[in-house]
Write a protein that holds these residues in place. Structure first.
Motif, PDB file in Angstrom:
ATOM      1  N   PRO A  35      52.621  77.129  60.549  1.00 22.97           N
ATOM      2  CA  PRO A  35      52.292  77.996  59.397  1.00 22.97           C
ATOM      3  C   PRO A  35      51.615  79.152  60.354  1.00 22.97           C
ATOM      4  N   ALA A  36      51.579  80.384  59.529  1.00 26.10           N
ATOM      5  CA  ALA A  36      50.850  81.585  60.189  1.00 26.10           C
ATOM      6  C   ALA A  36      49.344  81.446  60.568  1.00 26.10           C
ATOM      7  N   GLY A  37      48.981  81.702  61.712  1.00 26.36           N
ATOM      8  CA  GLY A  37      47.858  81.735  62.050  1.00 26.36           C
ATOM      9  C   GLY A  37      47.451  80.245  62.868  1.00 26.36           C
ATOM     10  N   GLU A  38      48.479  79.405  63.010  1.00 29.24           N
ATOM     11  CA  GLU A  38      48.538  78.050  63.537  1.00 29.24           C
ATOM     12  C   GLU A  38      49.424  78.087  64.717  1.00 29.24           C
ATOM     13  N   GLY A  39      49.331  77.394  65.790  1.00 34.06           N
ATOM     14  CA  GLY A  39      49.977  77.489  66.929  1.00 34.06           C
ATOM     15  C   GLY A  39      50.533  76.164  67.518  1.00 34.06           C
ATOM     16  N   MET A  40      51.640  76.240  68.375  1.00 36.88           N
ATOM     17  CA  MET A  40      51.911  74.884  68.837  1.00 36.88           C
ATOM     18  C   MET A  40      51.283  74.469  69.814  1.00 36.88           C
ATOM     19  N   PRO A  41      50.838  73.062  69.751  1.00 41.68           N
ATOM     20  CA  PRO A  41      50.009  72.436  71.070  1.00 41.68           C
ATOM     21  C   PRO A  41      51.112  72.256  72.281  1.00 41.68           C
ATOM     22  N   GLU A  42      50.697  72.794  73.363  1.00 39.35           N
ATOM     23  CA  GLU A  42      51.297  72.624  74.670  1.00 39.35           C
ATOM     24  C   GLU A  42      51.860  71.265  74.903  1.00 39.35           C
ATOM     25  N   ASP A  43      51.153  70.063  74.623  1.00 40.04           N
ATOM     26  CA  ASP A  43      51.533  68.946  74.940  1.00 40.04           C
ATOM     27  C   ASP A  43      52.877  68.221  74.004  1.00 40.04           C
ATOM     28  N   ARG A  44      52.902  69.023  72.886  1.00 36.99           N
ATOM     29  CA  ARG A  44      54.344  68.763  72.019  1.00 36.99           C
ATOM     30  C   ARG A  44      55.529  69.427  72.550  1.00 36.99           C
ATOM     31  N   ILE A  45      55.528  70.006  73.532  1.00 34.10           N
ATOM     32  CA  ILE A  45      56.884  70.695  73.783  1.00 34.10           C
ATOM     33  C   ILE A  45      57.689  69.701  74.569  1.00 34.10           C
ATOM     34  N   PRO A  46      57.428  69.071  75.344  1.00 34.31           N
ATOM     35  CA  PRO A  46      58.539  67.830  75.778  1.00 34.31           C
ATOM     36  C   PRO A  46      59.273  67.336  74.681  1.00 34.31           C
ATOM     37  N   PHE A  47      58.329  66.785  73.629  1.00 40.59           N
ATOM     38  CA  PHE A  47      59.017  65.825  72.588  1.00 40.59           C
ATOM     39  C   PHE A  47      59.854  66.911  71.808  1.00 40.59           C
ATOM     40  N   ALA A  48      59.330  68.258  71.458  1.00 35.53           N
ATOM     41  CA  ALA A  48      60.386  69.126  70.769  1.00 35.53           C
ATOM     42  C   ALA A  48      61.564  69.193  71.380  1.00 35.53           C
TER      43      ALA A  48
END
Length: 250
Positions: free
Chosen positions: A144-157
């Motif tokens: 959602p607008a105003g929220e960011g993706m946590p870096e530790d989720r990138i490998p799974f994504a």
């Protein structure tokens, strides 16, 4: 943090499904579960076409707001969206906040990204799905607008996006050359130099063979591809993956 093993479990379960209708339902369920594990709100697994002109020609599964879908399609963004275009120049997933490092953003591109914000779509992560000879596509997850993706989720994504898009290809992929012809190494070399704009005579000088030999190599390659011109031969070879775009850049 979601595990990579969980992403691999998706593929194992989806590969056992034979019915296309059941596969579509299972794929959507997997996208929903992936989004939940990532902590994001939106997902989109899509091939990059103009869906208003060809609504049944490609795959698209998403849960974006209906108003955004309407605006997106009305603007013809299936083929020109900046996130889609950025996914065409990389093989690895990227955060939307970094898209300016992949392509030059126009005034219209900035407007598109700003419009997404007004519909509540903030930062996201896109995994390219580019296969020679098939419609370009991608798998995206957005917050959602105003929220960011946590870096530790990138490998799974990254892994989940790749596996889910590969599954999606079973629903919609149509290669123009189901049984691509086998080319000799010399034919591929000649096609590469044709793509670089060289004449038959110039190719002969580069390869150290006779002019007649080059003509024969290209004639045989055109026959194998049923290509009437040198330009069409190059296009067919690109689609098939016999040569790639980097081969054609001198």
């Amino acid at each position: 943090m979601p595990s990579l093993a969980a992403a691999q479990d998706y593929l194992a379960s989806l590969q056992t499904i034979d019915s296309l209708d059941a596969l579509r339902d299972a794929l959507r369920d997997a996208l929903v579960e992936t989004s939940a594990r990532l902590g994001c709100r939106y997902f989109a697994l899509s091939q990059h076409v103009d869906f208003l002109r060809a609504p049944d020609s490609a795959l698209r599964l998403h849960n974006y707001p209906e108003a955004w879908e309407h605006w997106f399609d009305t603007e013809g963004l299936g083929v020109s969206d900046p996130i889609h275009r950025a996914s065409h120049v990389t093989a690895y997933g990227f955060r939307w906040a970094a898209v300016h490092g992949l392509i030059n953003l126009s005034k219209r591109d900035h407007h598109v990204l700003a419009e997404a914000q007004t519909h509540g779509i903030g930062d996201g992560f896109t995994v390219p799905g580019n296969v020679p000879g098939e419609t370009l596509g991608s798998c995206s997850f957005a917050w959602p607008a105003g929220e960011g993706m946590p870096e530790d989720r990138i490998p799974f994504a990254q892994l989940a996006g790749q596996l889910l898009f590969e599954t999606g290809r079973r629903l919609a992929a149509r290669r123009p050359l189901p049984n691509p012809p086998a080319l000799t190494d010399r034919q591929v070399e000649c096609i590469m130099w044709v793509g670089r704009g060289k004449t038959d005579w110039e190719i002969a000088q580069i390869l150290g063979v006779s002019h007649t030999t080059v003509i024969e190599h290209l004639r045989n390659a055109r026959e194998r591809y049923d290509a009437s011109t040198r330009s069409m031969l190059t296009v067919r070879a690109l689609y098939d993956g016999a040569v790639c775009f980097s081969d054609l850049i001198a």
